[in-house]
Design a protein around this motif. Structure first.
Motif, PDB file in Angstrom:
ATOM      1  N   SER A  75       0.840  -1.170   0.105  1.00 59.36           N
ATOM      2  CA  SER A  75      -0.122  -0.121   0.003  1.00 59.36           C
ATOM      3  C   SER A  75       0.862   1.107  -0.030  1.00 59.36           C
ATOM      4  N   THR A  76       0.450   2.520  -0.490  1.00 58.03           N
ATOM      5  CA  THR A  76       1.285   3.696  -0.497  1.00 58.03           C
ATOM      6  C   THR A  76       1.728   3.913   0.875  1.00 58.03           C
ATOM      7  N   GLU A  78       2.641   1.790   3.259  1.00 62.99           N
ATOM      8  CA  GLU A  78       3.732   0.582   3.433  1.00 62.99           C
ATOM      9  C   GLU A  78       4.928   0.833   2.569  1.00 62.99           C
ATOM     10  N   HIS A 103       0.757  10.107   2.946  1.00 61.86           N
ATOM     11  CA  HIS A 103       0.065   8.726   2.874  1.00 61.86           C
ATOM     12  C   HIS A 103       0.519   7.917   4.106  1.00 61.86           C
ATOM     13  N   TYR A 194      -5.989 -11.115  -0.736  1.00 59.60           N
ATOM     14  CA  TYR A 194      -4.727 -11.163  -1.503  1.00 59.60           C
ATOM     15  C   TYR A 194      -3.711 -12.198  -1.430  1.00 59.60           C
ATOM     16  N   PRO A 218      -5.915   2.655   9.620  1.00 58.46           N
ATOM     17  CA  PRO A 218      -4.162   2.581   9.093  1.00 58.46           C
ATOM     18  C   PRO A 218      -3.758   2.391   7.772  1.00 58.46           C
ATOM     19  N   ASN A 219      -2.615   2.231   7.443  1.00 52.25           N
ATOM     20  CA  ASN A 219      -1.824   2.150   6.258  1.00 52.25           C
ATOM     21  C   ASN A 219      -1.985   0.533   6.147  1.00 52.25           C
ATOM     22  N   GLY A 220      -2.423   0.327   4.908  1.00 51.42           N
ATOM     23  CA  GLY A 220      -2.629  -1.042   4.594  1.00 51.42           C
ATOM     24  C   GLY A 220      -4.113  -1.625   4.848  1.00 51.42           C
ATOM     25  N   GLY A 222      -6.928  -1.399   3.820  1.00 48.80           N
ATOM     26  CA  GLY A 222      -7.545  -1.673   2.800  1.00 48.80           C
ATOM     27  C   GLY A 222      -8.675  -0.672   2.002  1.00 48.80           C
ATOM     28  N   SER A 224      -7.741   1.743  -0.137  1.00 50.07           N
ATOM     29  CA  SER A 224      -7.772   2.022  -1.690  1.00 50.07           C
ATOM     30  C   SER A 224      -8.470   0.694  -2.255  1.00 50.07           C
ATOM     31  N   GLU A 350      -6.672  10.754  -1.075  1.00 48.91           N
ATOM     32  CA  GLU A 350      -5.803  11.515  -0.566  1.00 48.91           C
ATOM     33  C   GLU A 350      -5.393  12.914  -1.506  1.00 48.91           C
TER      34      GLU A 350
HETATM   35  N1  LIG Z   1      -2.089  -6.192  -5.918  1.00 48.00           N
HETATM   36  C1  LIG Z   1      -1.899  -6.619  -4.771  1.00 48.00           C
HETATM   37  N2  LIG Z   1      -1.235  -7.899  -4.515  1.00 48.00           N
HETATM   38  C2  LIG Z   1      -1.006  -8.281  -3.264  1.00 48.00           C
HETATM   39  N3  LIG Z   1      -1.251  -7.248  -1.908  1.00 48.00           N
HETATM   40  C3  LIG Z   1      -2.049  -6.299  -2.138  1.00 48.00           C
HETATM   41  C4  LIG Z   1      -2.200  -5.838  -3.857  1.00 48.00           C
HETATM   42  N4  LIG Z   1      -2.985  -4.837  -3.598  1.00 48.00           N
HETATM   43  C5  LIG Z   1      -2.872  -4.212  -2.179  1.00 48.00           C
HETATM   44  N5  LIG Z   1      -2.310  -5.172  -1.576  1.00 48.00           N
HETATM   45  C6  LIG Z   1      -2.076  -5.363   0.054  1.00 48.00           C
HETATM   46  O1  LIG Z   1      -3.656  -4.961   0.395  1.00 48.00           O
HETATM   47  C7  LIG Z   1      -3.519  -4.407   1.595  1.00 48.00           C
HETATM   48  C8  LIG Z   1      -4.332  -3.226   1.524  1.00 48.00           C
HETATM   49  O2  LIG Z   1      -3.880  -2.226   0.717  1.00 48.00           O
HETATM   50  P1  LIG Z   1      -4.590  -0.875   0.446  1.00 48.00           P
HETATM   51  O3  LIG Z   1      -3.748  -0.205  -0.446  1.00 48.00           O
HETATM   52  O4  LIG Z   1      -6.138  -0.942  -0.044  1.00 48.00           O
HETATM   53  O5  LIG Z   1      -4.517  -0.120   1.941  1.00 48.00           O
HETATM   54  P2  LIG Z   1      -4.781   1.551   2.341  1.00 48.00           P
HETATM   55  O6  LIG Z   1      -5.501   1.258   3.512  1.00 48.00           O
HETATM   56  O7  LIG Z   1      -5.352   2.183   0.906  1.00 48.00           O
HETATM   57  O8  LIG Z   1      -3.377   1.831   2.689  1.00 48.00           O
HETATM   58  P3  LIG Z   1      -2.528   3.232   2.696  1.00 48.00           P
HETATM   59  O9  LIG Z   1      -3.309   4.062   3.686  1.00 48.00           O
HETATM   60  O10 LIG Z   1      -1.244   3.198   3.068  1.00 48.00           O
HETATM   61  O11 LIG Z   1      -2.720   3.698   1.153  1.00 48.00           O
HETATM   62  C9  LIG Z   1      -2.018  -3.938   1.909  1.00 48.00           C
HETATM   63  O12 LIG Z   1      -1.475  -4.769   2.777  1.00 48.00           O
HETATM   64  C10 LIG Z   1      -1.239  -4.121   0.547  1.00 48.00           C
HETATM   65  O13 LIG Z   1      -0.047  -4.665   0.841  1.00 48.00           O
END
Ligand SMILES: Nc1ncnc2c1ncn2[C@@H]1O[C@H](COP(=O)(O)OP(=O)(O)OP(=O)(O)O)[C@@H](O)[C@H]1O
Length: 413
Positions: A75-76, A78, A103, A194, A218-220, A222, A224, A350
């Motif tokens: 994720s962005t 991470e 991010h 995933y 929090p980051n990661g 879900g 996005s 964002e």
């Molecule tokens: N194509 C993919 N293949 C494997 N894992 C993925 C893929 N896309 C996202 N992930 C994982 O899914 C999880 C959620 O990702 P997502 O981008 O939805 O988080 P987020 O809440 O938007 O995070 P952030 O605040 O950091 O942007 C993360 O752990 C990411 O590493």
């Protein structure tokens, strides 16, 4: 001896890439001259994008070699964490930290600030920031650059206040794309995994006309991923109980039907625009939901774009290739591209990241005006608390071992 860390505030009209390259190519001006004898490393979104491109082109894992995962699969937020580790492993004499808080969730922001403070005991730090409030509080030497002469001046302590960019109205669009229904998005028990790792679990979420939602977590967690289920970019949407504009996913609606009704902005969009289109064409492409401009726009559409360019103080850049603009200017333009057709659903992932103080005020005013004056529904993702932006409802994702769980918090009716 390590010199004290310094912070430099840059306005969005400053060519940040150009400025950074003067330092890294040992042509630093003024008070930065001593860096010309040192080995530097850049920690920024642009640097991360370059590594993503390299990993993609050569099908390698370069940055997160221990986890054997490509940067693009993080994720962005991470990505920034693994990139910092990589950066330190290169053992530079100094690090340029650009827009460090972008991010990152609030816990990660405090963790990173503390990390940078510790790093500054052994490595010289230059922090580049677009917003005054982002300057790390342990940095005493603060400067600013206002234009592309890259002249470095002491930062004035007095914060500037910015007046309204809009006379209580936004440029009208030709023909609004309407949606008769009242429910735009309905998720029932949606789950996404995933590689057998659960990401979100049993998400129930209904979004109605005119609502203003903030998606937090929090980051990661879900965020996005949920948005990509709505925009049609995630194949994981199939087989789930997801209704967008009244249509069940997989029931035959085309991606173009969907795109027509959605305006979408994400900081990752900049990566898609690689051809040399002008700023004007980029904004016009928002009418056609395409990455480039393949249809001839109507006279009125050119006129609306002109109005917007005046509001965002970028009329002088109308014919400038999009990729020649600064990152902040590119993002502002992409936000206008998402809004131009005044879609029933506007998704802003964002939208304030990388904007300077003045442009943050502008976009905040714009979002508030859209909520007040139109029926547009807004889904907005941000880790920052923006006191001037008050969503009607919050959807919060809380990570758990079985995937993130959703919770709805109503702010006001
Ligand atoms: N194509 C993919 N293949 C494997 N894992 C993925 C893929 N896309 C996202 N992930 C994982 O899914 C999880 C959620 O990702 P997502 O981008 O939805 O988080 P987020 O809440 O938007 O995070 P952030 O605040 O950091 O942007 C993360 O752990 C990411 O590493």
């Amino acid at each position: 001896m390590i010199k004290k860390p310094i912070a430099i505030l840059l306005k969005n009209n400053v060519d940040k890439t150009g400025f950074v390259s003067t330092i890294l190519s040992k042509k630093a001006p003024d008070i930065l001259k001593h860096f010309n004898n040192l080995k530097g490393f850049l920690f920024s979104d642009i640097a991360i994008e370059k590594f993503i491109e390299e990993e993609y082109r050569y099908d390698i894992v370069k940055v997160a070699s221990t986890s054997n995962k490509k940067l693009s699969d993080f994720s962005t937020g991470e990505r920034r964490k693994v990139f910092l580790k990589y950066c330190l492993n290169q053992q530079p004499d100094f690090i340029i930290f650009d827009s460090i808080f972008d991010h990152l969730d609030t816990d990660s922001q405090s963790e990173l600030s503390q990390n940078i403070k510790n790093i500054s005991n052994t490595i010289q730090i230059i922090q580049l920031a677009n917003r005054t409030t982002d300057i790390l509080n342990f940095i005493e030497h603060k400067y600013e650059i206002k234009d592309n002469t890259f002249q470095i001046q002491k930062l004035q302590n007095k914060q500037k206040s910015y007046s309204s960019h809009f006379k209580n109205k936004i440029p009208d669009t030709l023909k609004k794309i309407d949606y008769e229904g009242n429910t735009l998005v309905k998720f029932s028990n949606v789950c996404v995994n995933y590689n057998s790792k659960p990401i979100v679990k049993n998400i129930n979420w209904t979004v109605k006309k005119g609502e203003f939602w903030q998606l937090i977590g929090p980051n990661g967690s879900g965020k996005s991923t949920l948005l990509s289920l709505i925009t049609g970019e995630n194949p994981k949407a199939y087989g789930q109980d997801i209704r967008i504009f009244g249509h069940k996913k997989g029931s035959g609606e085309s991606i173009w039907d969907l795109k027509k009704r959605i305006g979408f902005f994400s900081t990752t969009l900049t990566e898609l625009f690689s051809r040399s289109q002008t700023l004007e064409h980029l904004i016009l492409s928002g009418y056609f939901d395409s990455i480039g401009l393949y249809k001839k726009p109507q006279k009125m559409q050119f006129y609306v774009v002109e109005q917007w360019l005046k509001i965002i103080h970028m009329a002088a850049y109308k014919n400038t290739p999009f990729l020649k603009l600064s990152l902040g200017q590119q993002r502002l333009a992409l936000i206008i591209r998402a809004i131009i057709k005044q879609p029933p659903l506007l998704i802003l992932d964002e939208p304030l990241e990388g904007l300077d103080d003045e442009n943050t005020t502008l976009v905040t005013q714009l979002i508030n005006l859209l909520i007040l004056k139109t029926e547009i529904t807004i889904l907005y993702v941000s880790h920052r608390v923006e006191p001037r932006l008050v969503p009607t409802t919050i959807f919060e994702l809380t990570p758990s071992i079985n995937g993130s769980l959703g919770r709805i918090i109503r702010i006001k009716d």
